[in-house]
Design an enzyme around this catalytic site. Structure first.
Site, PDB file in Angstrom:
ATOM      1  N   ARG A 251     -35.563 -20.454 -16.686  1.00 17.25           N
ATOM      2  CA  ARG A 251     -36.036 -21.526 -15.802  1.00 17.25           C
ATOM      3  C   ARG A 251     -36.604 -22.653 -16.662  1.00 17.25           C
ATOM      4  O   ARG A 251     -37.209 -22.405 -17.712  1.00 17.25           O
ATOM      5  CB  ARG A 251     -37.128 -21.004 -14.870  1.00 17.25           C
ATOM      6  CG  ARG A 251     -36.618 -20.205 -13.699  1.00 17.25           C
ATOM      7  CD  ARG A 251     -35.843 -21.060 -12.695  1.00 17.25           C
ATOM      8  NE  ARG A 251     -35.351 -20.286 -11.565  1.00 17.25           N
ATOM      9  CZ  ARG A 251     -34.131 -19.737 -11.481  1.00 17.25           C
ATOM     10  NH1 ARG A 251     -33.260 -19.875 -12.468  1.00 17.25           N
ATOM     11  NH2 ARG A 251     -33.763 -19.083 -10.390  1.00 17.25           N
TER      12      ARG A 251
ATOM     13  N   HIS B 228     -27.648 -26.303 -14.933  1.00 16.26           N
ATOM     14  CA  HIS B 228     -28.004 -25.030 -14.267  1.00 16.26           C
ATOM     15  C   HIS B 228     -26.748 -24.292 -13.770  1.00 16.26           C
ATOM     16  O   HIS B 228     -26.617 -23.994 -12.583  1.00 16.26           O
ATOM     17  CB  HIS B 228     -28.990 -25.273 -13.111  1.00 16.26           C
ATOM     18  CG  HIS B 228     -29.707 -24.018 -12.682  1.00 16.26           C
ATOM     19  ND1 HIS B 228     -31.008 -23.997 -12.243  1.00 16.26           N
ATOM     20  CD2 HIS B 228     -29.297 -22.718 -12.616  1.00 16.26           C
ATOM     21  CE1 HIS B 228     -31.364 -22.764 -11.921  1.00 16.26           C
ATOM     22  NE2 HIS B 228     -30.325 -21.962 -12.147  1.00 16.26           N
TER      23      HIS B 228
HETATM   24  P1  NDP Z   1     -34.825  -8.995 -14.144  1.00 20.45           P
HETATM   25  O1  NDP Z   1     -35.935  -8.982 -13.165  1.00 20.45           O
HETATM   26  O2  NDP Z   1     -33.791  -7.931 -14.071  1.00 20.45           O
HETATM   27  O3  NDP Z   1     -35.412  -8.951 -15.633  1.00 20.45           O
HETATM   28  C1  NDP Z   1     -36.532  -9.672 -16.035  1.00 20.45           C
HETATM   29  C2  NDP Z   1     -36.914  -9.250 -17.438  1.00 20.45           C
HETATM   30  O4  NDP Z   1     -37.997 -10.092 -17.880  1.00 20.45           O
HETATM   31  C3  NDP Z   1     -37.428  -7.818 -17.529  1.00 20.45           C
HETATM   32  O5  NDP Z   1     -36.973  -7.203 -18.711  1.00 20.45           O
HETATM   33  C4  NDP Z   1     -38.944  -8.008 -17.578  1.00 20.45           C
HETATM   34  O6  NDP Z   1     -39.651  -6.974 -18.268  1.00 20.45           O
HETATM   35  C5  NDP Z   1     -39.046  -9.285 -18.373  1.00 20.45           C
HETATM   36  N1  NDP Z   1     -40.340  -9.934 -18.162  1.00 20.45           N
HETATM   37  C6  NDP Z   1     -40.854 -10.417 -17.003  1.00 20.45           C
HETATM   38  N2  NDP Z   1     -42.093 -10.925 -17.211  1.00 20.45           N
HETATM   39  C7  NDP Z   1     -42.352 -10.730 -18.528  1.00 20.45           C
HETATM   40  C8  NDP Z   1     -43.471 -11.026 -19.348  1.00 20.45           C
HETATM   41  N3  NDP Z   1     -44.576 -11.600 -18.861  1.00 20.45           N
HETATM   42  N4  NDP Z   1     -43.411 -10.699 -20.657  1.00 20.45           N
HETATM   43  C9  NDP Z   1     -42.304 -10.102 -21.156  1.00 20.45           C
HETATM   44  N5  NDP Z   1     -41.208  -9.799 -20.434  1.00 20.45           N
HETATM   45  C10 NDP Z   1     -41.238 -10.107 -19.132  1.00 20.45           C
HETATM   46  O7  NDP Z   1     -34.178 -10.433 -14.025  1.00 20.45           O
HETATM   47  P2  NDP Z   1     -32.660 -10.855 -14.293  1.00 20.45           P
HETATM   48  O8  NDP Z   1     -32.247 -10.361 -15.624  1.00 20.45           O
HETATM   49  O9  NDP Z   1     -31.826 -10.509 -13.123  1.00 20.45           O
HETATM   50  O10 NDP Z   1     -32.793 -12.469 -14.294  1.00 20.45           O
HETATM   51  C11 NDP Z   1     -33.628 -13.121 -15.229  1.00 20.45           C
HETATM   52  C12 NDP Z   1     -33.774 -14.593 -14.878  1.00 20.45           C
HETATM   53  O11 NDP Z   1     -32.605 -15.323 -15.226  1.00 20.45           O
HETATM   54  C13 NDP Z   1     -33.938 -14.934 -13.393  1.00 20.45           C
HETATM   55  O12 NDP Z   1     -35.250 -14.696 -12.950  1.00 20.45           O
HETATM   56  C14 NDP Z   1     -33.573 -16.412 -13.352  1.00 20.45           C
HETATM   57  O13 NDP Z   1     -34.741 -17.187 -13.574  1.00 20.45           O
HETATM   58  C15 NDP Z   1     -32.636 -16.577 -14.538  1.00 20.45           C
HETATM   59  N6  NDP Z   1     -31.264 -16.906 -14.101  1.00 20.45           N
HETATM   60  C16 NDP Z   1     -30.723 -18.111 -14.489  1.00 20.45           C
HETATM   61  C17 NDP Z   1     -29.454 -18.444 -14.122  1.00 20.45           C
HETATM   62  C18 NDP Z   1     -28.828 -19.712 -14.594  1.00 20.45           C
HETATM   63  O14 NDP Z   1     -27.731 -20.067 -14.137  1.00 20.45           O
HETATM   64  N7  NDP Z   1     -29.435 -20.439 -15.524  1.00 20.45           N
HETATM   65  C19 NDP Z   1     -28.620 -17.562 -13.289  1.00 20.45           C
HETATM   66  C20 NDP Z   1     -29.272 -16.325 -12.966  1.00 20.45           C
HETATM   67  C21 NDP Z   1     -30.541 -16.023 -13.357  1.00 20.45           C
HETATM   68  P3  NDP Z   1     -39.671  -5.457 -17.682  1.00 20.45           P
HETATM   69  O15 NDP Z   1     -38.255  -4.948 -17.883  1.00 20.45           O
HETATM   70  O16 NDP Z   1     -40.641  -4.763 -18.546  1.00 20.45           O
HETATM   71  O17 NDP Z   1     -40.048  -5.548 -16.240  1.00 20.45           O
HETATM   72  C1  OXD Z   2     -30.597 -18.354 -10.573  1.00 23.77           C
HETATM   73  C2  OXD Z   2     -29.271 -18.062 -10.089  1.00 23.77           C
HETATM   74  O1  OXD Z   2     -31.509 -17.561 -10.331  1.00 23.77           O
HETATM   75  O2  OXD Z   2     -28.459 -18.999 -10.014  1.00 23.77           O
HETATM   76  O3  OXD Z   2     -30.730 -19.386 -11.244  1.00 23.77           O
HETATM   77  O4  OXD Z   2     -28.997 -16.908  -9.783  1.00 23.77           O
END
Ligand code: NDP
Ligand code: OXD
Length: 309
Positions: free
Chosen positions: A224, A272
């Site tokens: 993000r 994005h």
């Molecule tokens: P998940 O919820 O599966 O994974 C999140 C990961 O982040 C976990 O490993 C979690 O740790 C870690 N995490 C969260 N908070 C912290 C912290 N404070 N310190 C360290 N690690 C942390 O999410 P996804 O993999 O499905 O998606 C990740 C992000 O990707 C989405 O939230 C979105 O913002 C972004 N995204 C962007 C897109 C784009 O087109 N640019 C498309 C899709 C998603 P733990 O495993 O220990 O819980």
């Molecule tokens: C996001 C998505 O979370 O496109 O950015 O899935």
């Protein structure tokens, strides 16, 4: 059974078709809906207006169209007690893995430098580095980060991941929590941010983080925009501490025309699009989850709104 859909205009028809194909007995209403609010049991949404989901008294689950749920978590007037489900579907994961591989290879193989050389008509070879000698660090080892980590490791990169809780993953060096951040950053010549946006991760890509990376490291920011302190990133790019950046997400989207990122020679920017939810595969995931609920089983991928992801 009725579902309310709030998608972008481009994909609205594809969602309608895909949902109907998976569950012919489900009525899908487009947003805005002016029928009986009591009919709506499920909402599949991206960016609903603040408080708007409170209008549906029989809502059983809110499905996010994207993996990130910050567009919902930031609404202080979400209906109480209705579970929020993030998007986990194979099309979105595959798309993100492609984008990560594309971006890592771009920096690994000096494509920013070669683009500048092409512009300046300079014929110069830059010595190649083996993938095994290139350290790649992924912040966020969740659904998207862990799949990307495995695929990068298969390419031969020296991959590490950082998460909130401890993890073990064959072939990946893992770090976690505040104590794990500095050693993780110190070994990340290419840093990828795939964290969710939460109060804890807001502004995490800042001057201190950049200073902890090896000099000239590349940044791939695909979580993000609000993870990045933009002034700190510009300073790090201009000083050479960050050698190049692939930026897909921004604090303000669309990126304002006056942003220096549009024209910075060490930045590749995309609007994005690192990955997108694919209605065909996502509809199957949503309908399977609805069926679980109707069969009395727990929903999958429910987020913890207190934690923010
Ligand atoms: P998940 O919820 O599966 O994974 C999140 C990961 O982040 C976990 O490993 C979690 O740790 C870690 N995490 C969260 N908070 C912290 C912290 N404070 N310190 C360290 N690690 C942390 O999410 P996804 O993999 O499905 O998606 C990740 C992000 O990707 C989405 O939230 C979105 O913002 C972004 N995204 C962007 C897109 C784009 O087109 N640019 C498309 C899709 C998603 P733990 O495993 O220990 O819980
Ligand atoms: C996001 C998505 O979370 O496109 O950015 O899935």
């Amino acid at each position: 059974m009725a579902l309310l859909l709030k998608s972008d205009i481009e994909r609205g028809d594809a969602w309608q078709r895909a949902l109907r194909a998976c569950e012919p007995d489900m009525t899908v209403h487009d947003w805005p809906y002016d029928g009986d609010p009591a009919e709506i049991e499920f909402a599949l949404v991206w960016g609903p207006p603040r408080g708007a989901l409170r209008d549906f008294p029989n809502l059983k689950a809110i499905f996010s169209i994207g993996a990130g749920i910050d567009h919902l978590a930031s609404d202080p007037e979400l209906p109480d007690g209705v579970p929020v489900v993030r998007m986990v579907e194979p099309g979105l994961t595959a798309g993100m893995t492609e984008f990560v591989i594309l971006s890592v290879l771009t920096h690994h193989r000096f494509m920013l430098d070669y683009a500048i050389q092409q512009r300046d008509k300079v014929w110069r070879e830059i010595p190649q580095i083996a993938a095994a000698q290139r350290t790649v660090g992924i912040m966020g080892l969740g659904v998207l980060g862990s799949e990307a980590a495995d695929k990068l490791a298969a390419f031969g990169f020296d991959v590490a991941g950082w998460s909130r809780s401890p993890k073990e993953r064959p072939g990946i060096a893992t770090f976690h929590g505040d104590a794990g951040l500095a050693p993780f950053l110190a070994r990340s010549a290419i840093l990828i941010c795939l964290l969710p946006l939460t109060p804890e991760t807001q502004g995490i890509l800042n001057a201190r983080t950049f200073a902890a990376l090896p000099r000239g490291a590349a940044l791939i920011s695909i979580g993000r925009g609000a993870h990045v302190v933009e002034a700190d990133l510009l300073a790090a790019l201009d000083s050479g501490q960050i050698g190049g950046a692939s930026l897909d997400v921004f604090r303000d989207e669309p990126l304002p025309s006056e942003s220096p990122f549009w024209t910075h020679p060490r930045v590749i920017m995309t609007p994005h699009v690192a990955s997108m939810t694919i209605p065909d595969s996502a509809a199957e995931a949503v309908v399977a989850n609805i069926r679980r609920l109707r069969a009395g089983q727990p929903l999958e991928h429910v987020v913890d709104l207190g934690r923010g992801y």
